[in-house]
Write a protein that holds these residues in place. Structure first.
Motif, PDB file in Angstrom:
ATOM      1  N   SER A 148      12.961  32.441   6.488  1.00  0.00           N
ATOM      2  CA  SER A 148      11.738  32.059   7.191  1.00  0.00           C
ATOM      3  C   SER A 148      11.904  32.035   8.700  1.00  0.00           C
ATOM      4  O   SER A 148      10.966  31.692   9.423  1.00  0.00           O
ATOM      5  CB  SER A 148      11.282  30.668   6.723  1.00  0.00           C
ATOM      6  OG  SER A 148      11.013  30.658   5.342  1.00  0.00           O
ATOM      7  N   LEU A 149      13.091  32.394   9.185  1.00  0.00           N
ATOM      8  CA  LEU A 149      13.378  32.295  10.614  1.00  0.00           C
ATOM      9  C   LEU A 149      13.501  33.669  11.263  1.00  0.00           C
ATOM     10  O   LEU A 149      13.736  34.672  10.592  1.00  0.00           O
ATOM     11  CB  LEU A 149      14.690  31.514  10.821  1.00  0.00           C
ATOM     12  CG  LEU A 149      14.740  30.095  10.228  1.00  0.00           C
ATOM     13  CD1 LEU A 149      16.102  29.484  10.474  1.00  0.00           C
ATOM     14  CD2 LEU A 149      13.627  29.233  10.797  1.00  0.00           C
ATOM     15  N   SER A 150      13.368  33.693  12.570  1.00  0.00           N
ATOM     16  CA  SER A 150      13.526  34.945  13.315  1.00  0.00           C
ATOM     17  C   SER A 150      14.997  35.335  13.377  1.00  0.00           C
ATOM     18  O   SER A 150      15.898  34.487  13.221  1.00  0.00           O
ATOM     19  CB  SER A 150      12.975  34.791  14.739  1.00  0.00           C
ATOM     20  OG  SER A 150      13.804  33.891  15.487  1.00  0.00           O
ATOM     21  N   MET A 166      17.561  15.855   9.366  1.00  0.00           N
ATOM     22  CA  MET A 166      17.310  17.221   8.921  1.00  0.00           C
ATOM     23  C   MET A 166      15.937  17.725   9.348  1.00  0.00           C
ATOM     24  O   MET A 166      15.736  18.916   9.532  1.00  0.00           O
ATOM     25  CB  MET A 166      17.432  17.310   7.400  1.00  0.00           C
ATOM     26  CG  MET A 166      18.839  17.065   6.874  1.00  0.00           C
ATOM     27  SD  MET A 166      19.993  18.393   7.298  1.00  0.00           S
ATOM     28  CE  MET A 166      20.891  17.666   8.664  1.00  0.00           C
ATOM     29  N   GLY A 167      14.965  16.817   9.477  1.00  0.00           N
ATOM     30  CA  GLY A 167      13.635  17.227   9.900  1.00  0.00           C
ATOM     31  C   GLY A 167      12.847  17.893   8.796  1.00  0.00           C
ATOM     32  O   GLY A 167      13.261  17.937   7.636  1.00  0.00           O
ATOM     33  N   PRO A 168      11.707  18.472   9.121  1.00  0.00           N
ATOM     34  CA  PRO A 168      10.827  19.099   8.124  1.00  0.00           C
ATOM     35  C   PRO A 168      11.368  20.455   7.697  1.00  0.00           C
ATOM     36  O   PRO A 168      12.246  21.028   8.348  1.00  0.00           O
ATOM     37  CB  PRO A 168       9.503  19.253   8.877  1.00  0.00           C
ATOM     38  CG  PRO A 168       9.933  19.415  10.311  1.00  0.00           C
ATOM     39  CD  PRO A 168      11.127  18.530  10.484  1.00  0.00           C
ATOM     40  N   PRO A 169      10.834  21.016   6.620  1.00  0.00           N
ATOM     41  CA  PRO A 169      11.193  22.385   6.243  1.00  0.00           C
ATOM     42  C   PRO A 169      10.514  23.387   7.158  1.00  0.00           C
ATOM     43  O   PRO A 169       9.546  23.063   7.855  1.00  0.00           O
ATOM     44  CB  PRO A 169      10.657  22.498   4.815  1.00  0.00           C
ATOM     45  CG  PRO A 169       9.500  21.555   4.777  1.00  0.00           C
ATOM     46  CD  PRO A 169       9.888  20.410   5.671  1.00  0.00           C
ATOM     47  N   ALA A 170      11.033  24.593   7.174  1.00  0.00           N
ATOM     48  CA  ALA A 170      10.422  25.664   7.972  1.00  0.00           C
ATOM     49  C   ALA A 170       9.173  26.185   7.260  1.00  0.00           C
ATOM     50  O   ALA A 170       9.083  26.151   6.034  1.00  0.00           O
ATOM     51  CB  ALA A 170      11.419  26.794   8.179  1.00  0.00           C
ATOM     52  N   LEU A 171       8.219  26.647   8.048  1.00  0.00           N
ATOM     53  CA  LEU A 171       7.025  27.266   7.468  1.00  0.00           C
ATOM     54  C   LEU A 171       7.413  28.509   6.685  1.00  0.00           C
ATOM     55  O   LEU A 171       8.360  29.193   7.037  1.00  0.00           O
ATOM     56  CB  LEU A 171       6.044  27.631   8.591  1.00  0.00           C
ATOM     57  CG  LEU A 171       5.414  26.442   9.342  1.00  0.00           C
ATOM     58  CD1 LEU A 171       4.591  26.952  10.519  1.00  0.00           C
ATOM     59  CD2 LEU A 171       4.563  25.587   8.408  1.00  0.00           C
ATOM     60  N   PRO A 172       6.726  28.787   5.565  1.00  0.00           N
ATOM     61  CA  PRO A 172       5.454  28.195   5.127  1.00  0.00           C
ATOM     62  C   PRO A 172       5.598  26.949   4.241  1.00  0.00           C
ATOM     63  O   PRO A 172       4.593  26.429   3.758  1.00  0.00           O
ATOM     64  CB  PRO A 172       4.838  29.338   4.332  1.00  0.00           C
ATOM     65  CG  PRO A 172       6.019  30.023   3.715  1.00  0.00           C
ATOM     66  CD  PRO A 172       7.102  29.963   4.766  1.00  0.00           C
TER      67      PRO A 172
END
Length: 478
Positions: free
Chosen positions: A229-231, A449-455
């Motif tokens: 999900s990342l660049s 850890m924070g939130p998950p990556a979109l979507p």
């Protein structure tokens, strides 16, 4: 009388290869038998195939070393490889009773151990005079045995072949690609800030957490790490951040480079090859999916060639990739064609197929199970290496499971496995795998850890509270 190929060919002007020695190279012998559609059901079968031959037209360019001789991992193909056949690279056709024909053309029995105190080796009159650093063959009237470097072989450092009026300069051999990690490898999460940018500052603390908990290797960029999900730019920076922890942590850094367009996958593989990464893992092509074993091998081979100095493993996760190909057959063909292919992450609950994969791997290769809830039963079956998300949250528990199996305490191993499985199940009703486990990592480790990556979306406050309550009930957290 003219020879006949086991596939029915009666070609002339080409070499005919006998099967590898069943005693010295049983796995390669079996691979040849399978490739010709045979089976080994009894002693008579072994004798039958020892007398059979395969003509040179059933081997590909990838089966050859730079002198156009078969390398140590060559396996014949039922299809005639006309496009790959090299004119003039083989022996002339000869009768079955030629005195110079080896019983084992892939691995001629020739022991030439260099003595650092002498310049020449004492050999029989049918061997070449070899001096370092070059081979200086004589010009015999019949084929002779010679020893050449085979930089493509992975079963052995050298390839022994028969040479007819050919010489080959000895070049410096390519450094053999080694892969040593075994046991547990947690696939690390990607820490994100609330604005979904990468929280690079948390990675050094993450690495310290792993070391304190006895972890020796991590996987960066897997499903848990959400790199699909990342660049490419973010993926490279994350890889660099983990590599920077190596001087202090000593962690083996494995990086998953797949889950992207082909060009990006190769770019990431090349980047890892120069970035001090230790090994690669790759998903299959996810849009133009491979449909056969050979298509999948060809894909992994492209990735491997982009990073020839790194061990490369394949990431089998059919539940996500929908690439459902026979893995025992895949690892066999990949091993024969890809010098730096070192194994597989096998994310499947099919331990029967997993056991077959394990048997088909060679020394220096490994299968990592990707099913956390089957850690104990898999270890009992000999599959003692694993890559699992829960090893981030409960690393000591997972290590104790393997320790109990190693000590023969199966009752304890089963009890510990039940505890790990219940801890995982405490998360499952509350959402998708990465969001729920990412939250679980926060409460189990204290890391952010924070939130998950979109979507993907974060889980609700109510879901978080239920996970905490279940883990407290299991006494997994205080």
């Amino acid at each position: 009388m003219p020879r006949k190929c086991i596939f029915g060919c009666t070609n002339t002007g080409v070499a005919y290869h006998v099967f590898p020695s069943a005693n010295r190279f049983p796995e390669q012998f079996s691979a040849w038998v399978r490739s010709v559609g045979g089976s080994l059901d009894g002693p008579t079968d072994y004798e039958y195939y020892k007398k059979k031959r395969v003509c040179d037209l059933h081997f590909k360019l990838s089966d050859r070393n730079r002198c156009n001789r078969l390398n140590a991992l060559a396996v014949p193909s039922p299809l005639v490889q006309n496009d790959d056949h090299i004119e003039g690279s083989n022996h002339e056709d000869a009768s079955d009773d030629d005195e110079h024909e080896s019983e084992d053309p892939l691995y001629l029995q020739l022991d030439l151990d260099y003595d650092e105190n002498t310049s020449d080796q004492q050999k029989s009159d049918t061997d070449l005079q070899i001096e370092k650093p070059k081979l200086q063959p004589s010009t015999p009237s019949r084929p002779v045995k010679t020893k050449i470097w085979d930089t493509g072989a992975t079963l052995d450092d050298h390839d022994y072949v028969t040479s007819e009026k050919k010489s080959c300069t000895m070049q410096k051999p390519r450094t053999k690609v080694m892969f040593e990690p075994r046991g547990l490898i947690p696939p690390v999460f990607t820490p994100l800030n609330e604005d979904l940018t990468v929280n690079y500052k948390e990675i050094p603390s993450y690495a310290d957490y792993m070391v304190v908990n006895g972890i020796k290797a991590v996987l960066v960029g897997g499903t848990t790490g959400e790199h699909m999900s990342l660049s490419v730019s973010d993926r490279k920076k994350i890889i660099e951040a983990w590599v920077k922890t190596k001087p202090r942590s000593g962690l083996h850094i494995m990086v998953q480079v797949g889950g992207a367009p082909m060009a990006d996958v190769l770019e990431l593989a090349k980047f890892c090859a120069s970035a001090n990464v230790d090994s690669l893992l790759t998903l299959p092509e996810l849009y133009f999916k491979p449909k056969t074993v050979t298509e999948l091998v060809n894909y992994v081979e492209l990735v491997s060639k982009a990073a020839p100095n790194l061990p490369v493993l394949y990431y089998h996760i059919p539940s996500m990739s929908k690439v459902e190909i026979n893995m025992p057959a895949f690892v066999t063909e990949a091993t024969s064609k890809i010098p730096n292919f070192k194994g597989i992450k096998f994310t499947s609950n099919d331990l029967s197929e997993g056991a077959q994969v394990k048997r088909n791997l060679k020394e220096g290769q490994e299968m990592f199970l990707g099913a956390d809830t089957l850690l104990a039963p898999a270890a009992v079956l000999g599959m003692k290496s694993s890559i699992g998300t829960s090893f981030n949250l409960f690393p000591k528990l997972a290590q104790n499971i393997l320790g109990a199996v190693e000590n023969g305490d199966i009752k304890k191993a089963n009890s510990l496995q039940r505890t790990l499985s219940l801890a995982i199940e405490a998360h499952l009703p509350e959402g998708d795998w990465v969001p729920i486990m990412k939250f679980g990592m926060e409460i189990a480790s204290g890391l952010t850890m924070g939130p998950p990556a979109l979507p993907q979306q974060p889980i609700s406050t109510e879901s978080r509270n239920r996970i905490v309550a279940r883990l407290k009930l299991l006494k997994m957290i205080e």
